[in-house]
Design a protein around this motif. Structure first.
Motif, PDB file in Angstrom:
ATOM      1  N   ARG A  37       0.822  -1.216   0.000  1.00  0.00           N
ATOM      2  CA  ARG A  37       0.000   0.000   0.000  1.00  0.00           C
ATOM      3  C   ARG A  37       0.856   1.266   0.000  1.00  0.00           C
ATOM      4  NH1 ARG A  37      -4.938  -1.969   3.938  1.00  0.00           N
ATOM      5  NH2 ARG A  37      -6.095  -3.027   2.276  1.00  0.00           N
ATOM      6  N   GLU A  38       1.923   1.256   0.785  1.00  0.00           N
ATOM      7  CA  GLU A  38       2.807   2.429   0.800  1.00  0.00           C
ATOM      8  C   GLU A  38       3.513   2.598  -0.546  1.00  0.00           C
ATOM      9  OE1 GLU A  38       5.308   3.199   4.183  1.00  0.00           O
ATOM     10  OE2 GLU A  38       3.890   2.223   5.543  1.00  0.00           O
ATOM     11  N   GLY A  76       1.320   4.188  -3.179  1.00  0.00           N
ATOM     12  CA  GLY A  76       1.134   5.624  -3.034  1.00  0.00           C
ATOM     13  C   GLY A  76       2.398   6.432  -3.274  1.00  0.00           C
ATOM     14  N   SER A  77       3.454   5.776  -3.737  1.00  0.00           N
ATOM     15  CA  SER A  77       4.742   6.442  -3.952  1.00  0.00           C
ATOM     16  C   SER A  77       5.165   6.306  -5.407  1.00  0.00           C
ATOM     17  CB  SER A  77       5.824   5.802  -3.076  1.00  0.00           C
ATOM     18  OG  SER A  77       5.456   5.810  -1.721  1.00  0.00           O
TER      19      SER A  77
END
Length: 114
Positions: A41-42, A45-46
């Motif tokens: 998930r991280e 988003g990057s």
């Protein structure tokens, strides 16, 4: 040997699995762990290649984090490369989506479905 004496270190380049070679069981197993879900998930988003392994706020030590990344590479979800002293990551969104349509979108929905 000279590099080690000078304080440098060489590590083997990470091995990556082609998502086309990944079984559904391997993919689901990789996505069944809360730490790995957080990493995915991280990364989602990057921007590609902007997150080093140490930049994730996960409740595990370095050895466990390395293991989690190894599992994600083995499932065709993450690609890594060394950039200076850091190992940076990229979510293989398009490649994984081609192999398992909708699976990543379901995981990233974040509605408590996990």
């Amino acid at each position: 040997m000279a590099n080690q004496a000078a304080g440098g270190s060489h590590r083997a380049a990470p091995v990556h699995t082609d998502p086309g070679d990944v079984s559904v069981l391997t993919a689901l197993s990789a996505l069944a762990d809360p730490v790995r879900i957080q990493l995915i998930r991280e990364l989602a988003g990057s921007a590609d290649w902007t997150r080093s392994c140490g930049s994730f706020d996960v409740p595990v030590g370095k050895a466990a984090l390395s293991h989690h990344f190894s599992v994600l590479r083995g499932a065709g979800l993450v690609e890594q490369r060394d950039q200076g002293p850091k190992r940076v990551n990229r979510l293989r969104r398009e490649e994984f989506e081609a192999r398992f349509p909708g699976l990543l979108a379901l995981l990233l929905r974040g509605d408590g479905a996990e």
